[in-house]
Design a protein around this motif. Structure first.
Motif, PDB file in Angstrom:
ATOM      1  N   ASP A 134       0.906  -1.134  -0.250  1.00  0.00           N
ATOM      2  CA  ASP A 134       0.167   0.508  -0.160  1.00  0.00           C
ATOM      3  C   ASP A 134       1.056   0.936   0.065  1.00  0.00           C
ATOM      4  OD1 ASP A 134      -2.047  -1.527   0.185  1.00  0.00           O
ATOM      5  OD2 ASP A 134      -2.837  -1.233   1.807  1.00  0.00           O
ATOM      6  N   PHE A 172       2.366   1.440  -3.788  1.00  0.00           N
ATOM      7  CA  PHE A 172       0.950   2.442  -4.683  1.00  0.00           C
ATOM      8  C   PHE A 172       0.581   4.153  -4.052  1.00  0.00           C
ATOM      9  CE2 PHE A 172       0.571  -2.147  -5.519  1.00  0.00           C
ATOM     10  CZ  PHE A 172       0.672  -1.867  -7.348  1.00  0.00           C
ATOM     11  N   ASP A 214       1.649   6.916  -6.581  1.00  0.00           N
ATOM     12  CA  ASP A 214       0.352   7.239  -6.952  1.00  0.00           C
ATOM     13  C   ASP A 214       0.578   8.909  -7.870  1.00  0.00           C
ATOM     14  OD1 ASP A 214      -2.375   7.394  -7.886  1.00  0.00           O
ATOM     15  OD2 ASP A 214      -2.436   8.358  -5.590  1.00  0.00           O
ATOM     16  N   LYS A 247       8.065  -0.519 -11.959  1.00  0.00           N
ATOM     17  CA  LYS A 247       7.209  -1.126 -12.435  1.00  0.00           C
ATOM     18  C   LYS A 247       7.404  -2.656 -12.207  1.00  0.00           C
ATOM     19  CE  LYS A 247       4.726   2.156 -15.671  1.00  0.00           C
ATOM     20  NZ  LYS A 247       3.844   2.330 -17.721  1.00  0.00           N
ATOM     21  N   LEU A 270       7.232  -3.702  -8.625  1.00  0.00           N
ATOM     22  CA  LEU A 270       5.669  -2.720  -7.492  1.00  0.00           C
ATOM     23  C   LEU A 270       4.773  -4.493  -8.500  1.00  0.00           C
ATOM     24  CD1 LEU A 270       5.061   0.258  -8.152  1.00  0.00           C
ATOM     25  CD2 LEU A 270       5.586  -1.334  -5.921  1.00  0.00           C
ATOM     26  N   TRP A 318       3.147  -7.009  -5.759  1.00  0.00           N
ATOM     27  CA  TRP A 318       2.016  -7.453  -5.698  1.00  0.00           C
ATOM     28  C   TRP A 318       1.798  -8.634  -5.962  1.00  0.00           C
ATOM     29  CZ3 TRP A 318      -1.976  -5.859  -3.867  1.00  0.00           C
ATOM     30  CH2 TRP A 318      -3.412  -6.366  -3.529  1.00  0.00           C
TER      31      TRP A 318
END
Length: 155
Positions: free
Chosen positions: A74, A77, A81, A90, A93, A97
């Motif tokens: 969280d 991200f 944002d 990317k 991440l 995830w």
């Protein structure tokens, strides 16, 4: 519970079991190369006692890992944002995830499995409890495998 290997086994127990329970013990003993039914029962009892003493700790430890993973994902991200990021970021991440999703699936499986002994403590028809426990554990395993396969089609 600790058992000294040199401790003599002098206590005899007479128990009544359903044929399906005896079959399950025999199958487990065969799969684990246990020579006798008595030894299989003894080892299963030892495992249950160890598990019973540590299952709440297991759930809490895994929950802490899950919460930490969720918090980290969280935060990552939120930090990104609206910002432009490189393909490497990317990819990192995305990997984080996927790992978090695997943790979530594993946590569900662990919660399902550790709830089984609690059901066995309650009064009720034992065979029904075993059947429900087997179904619950199988559904949790299937969900875990499906989630992993969705994340990693090559596995």
């Amino acid at each position: 519970m600790t058992t000294d290997k040199s401790e003599n086994k002098t206590q005899h127990l007479h128990i009544l079991m359903a044929p399906t329970e005896v079959d399950a013990i025999d199958e487990w003993g065969f799969k684990n190369r246990i020579r006798t039914r008595a030894e299989a029962i003894r080892r299963l009892c030892q495992m249950a006692l160890v598990f019973e003493g540590s299952r709440d700790d297991l759930v809490e430890a895994y929950k802490a890992i899950f919460v930490a993973s969720n918090t980290a994902v969280d935060a990552a991200f939120k930090a990104l944002d609206g910002n432009e990021v490189s393909s490497d970021v990317k990819a990192a991440l995305s990997a984080a995830w996927e790992t978090h999703q695997e943790l979530m699936a594993a946590y569900s499986l662990i919660r399902s499995i550790v709830s089984i002994p609690a059901d066995l403590k309650q009064d009720g028809e034992l065979e029904r409890i075993f059947e429900e426990a087997r179904d619950l554990a199988e559904r949790a395993r299937k969900t875990f495998r499906e989630r992993r396969k969705g994340l990693h089609p090559d596995k």
